[in-house]
Design a protein around this motif. Sequence first.
Motif, PDB file in Angstrom:
ATOM      1  N   GLU A  74      18.692   8.428   9.360  1.00 35.40           N
ATOM      2  CA  GLU A  74      19.311   8.567  10.687  1.00 35.40           C
ATOM      3  C   GLU A  74      20.181   7.357  11.020  1.00 35.40           C
ATOM      4  OE1 GLU A  74      19.526  11.246  12.508  1.00 35.40           O
ATOM      5  OE2 GLU A  74      18.193  12.343  11.167  1.00 35.40           O
ATOM      6  N   HIS A 123      26.396  11.665  19.529  1.00 32.93           N
ATOM      7  CA  HIS A 123      25.609  11.798  18.306  1.00 32.93           C
ATOM      8  C   HIS A 123      25.163  10.458  17.730  1.00 32.93           C
ATOM      9  CE1 HIS A 123      26.805  16.212  17.258  1.00 32.93           C
ATOM     10  NE2 HIS A 123      26.148  16.097  18.394  1.00 32.93           N
ATOM     11  N   ILE A 141      22.271   9.146  19.827  1.00 31.77           N
ATOM     12  CA  ILE A 141      21.084   9.971  19.595  1.00 31.77           C
ATOM     13  C   ILE A 141      20.470   9.638  18.243  1.00 31.77           C
ATOM     14  CG2 ILE A 141      20.249  12.327  19.234  1.00 31.77           C
ATOM     15  CD1 ILE A 141      22.410  13.209  21.309  1.00 31.77           C
ATOM     16  N   ARG A 142      21.302   9.496  17.221  1.00 31.48           N
ATOM     17  CA  ARG A 142      20.786   9.183  15.881  1.00 31.48           C
ATOM     18  C   ARG A 142      20.102   7.815  15.848  1.00 31.48           C
ATOM     19  NH1 ARG A 142      21.807  12.808  12.087  1.00 31.48           N
ATOM     20  NH2 ARG A 142      23.645  14.136  12.145  1.00 31.48           N
ATOM     21  N   ILE A 170      18.580  11.854  26.768  1.00 32.15           N
ATOM     22  CA  ILE A 170      18.528  10.614  25.988  1.00 32.15           C
ATOM     23  C   ILE A 170      17.717   9.574  26.752  1.00 32.15           C
ATOM     24  CG2 ILE A 170      19.901   8.695  25.090  1.00 32.15           C
ATOM     25  CD1 ILE A 170      22.125  10.816  24.523  1.00 32.15           C
ATOM     26  N   THR A 175      18.298  17.657  21.705  1.00 32.78           N
ATOM     27  CA  THR A 175      19.481  17.183  22.417  1.00 32.78           C
ATOM     28  C   THR A 175      20.668  17.056  21.470  1.00 32.78           C
ATOM     29  OG1 THR A 175      18.077  16.010  23.987  1.00 32.78           O
ATOM     30  CG2 THR A 175      20.379  15.330  23.887  1.00 32.78           C
ATOM     31  N   PHE A 176      20.411  16.613  20.245  1.00 34.81           N
ATOM     32  CA  PHE A 176      21.483  16.450  19.262  1.00 34.81           C
ATOM     33  C   PHE A 176      22.239  17.768  19.057  1.00 34.81           C
ATOM     34  CE2 PHE A 176      23.277  16.467  15.011  1.00 34.81           C
ATOM     35  CZ  PHE A 176      23.960  15.263  14.986  1.00 34.81           C
ATOM     36  N   SER A 185      29.658  15.590  20.601  1.00 30.79           N
ATOM     37  CA  SER A 185      29.647  14.739  19.405  1.00 30.79           C
ATOM     38  C   SER A 185      29.794  13.252  19.735  1.00 30.79           C
ATOM     39  CB  SER A 185      30.734  15.171  18.424  1.00 30.79           C
ATOM     40  OG  SER A 185      32.007  15.033  19.010  1.00 30.79           O
ATOM     41  N   LEU A 195      15.051  14.306  21.164  1.00 29.93           N
ATOM     42  CA  LEU A 195      16.312  13.859  20.563  1.00 29.93           C
ATOM     43  C   LEU A 195      16.859  14.889  19.576  1.00 29.93           C
ATOM     44  CD1 LEU A 195      15.342  10.128  20.160  1.00 29.93           C
ATOM     45  CD2 LEU A 195      17.172  11.027  21.629  1.00 29.93           C
ATOM     46  N   ARG A 196      15.993  15.509  18.814  1.00 28.39           N
ATOM     47  CA  ARG A 196      16.467  16.545  17.865  1.00 28.39           C
ATOM     48  C   ARG A 196      17.073  17.728  18.618  1.00 28.39           C
ATOM     49  NH1 ARG A 196      15.391  15.215  12.753  1.00 28.39           N
ATOM     50  NH2 ARG A 196      13.555  13.957  12.263  1.00 28.39           N
TER      51      ARG A 196
END
Length: 161
Positions: A102, A79, A82-83, A48, A70-71, A76, A67-68
């Motif tokens: 997002e 999340h 990250i979003r 991140i 890592t998500f 959770s 980021l995609r």
Amino acid sequence: MFGQLLKNIEYHVSAKQVFKQIYIANNSFSEAAFRELQPSDITADDMISKASNYIKSMEYKRAENILRKTFLAANSSLHGEIRRKLGLALFRQKRYKEAAEEYLKAHDLYNAARSYYRNGDTASFSSMLSELVAMEDKRAGSLLEAQALRMRREGRTGEAL
């Protein structure tokens, strides 16, 4: 390189920390530093941070990719963060509809509204703006002003007031 020196004199823990900092910093030594690390040395938080550094250096597509990935691997509890960062990376790429999606998943109504505004989706923007006003979110004022300016530019001065 300082990390190599630490590694050579058996300060492995300190060397790993230095290599990790260099890797996350996204500079010309990042790849060399990564080769000194094990995959288990890199956490989701590190990725991140790396994505944030890509955003700061205006490398939005790279940030999005990190980021995609890592998500999918992250706990959770990360999340939402990250979003939000993914939303920013998409917003800066002018992919406003995806950014809004997002931001909504991260429960960030303000930035979702900004994304809808930039996308020209007035219905979704108005809906988000109404929710923000109902929640008494102080940031709604800047969105109300943007909406009024748009109305004025469109010649709808009476509605803008």
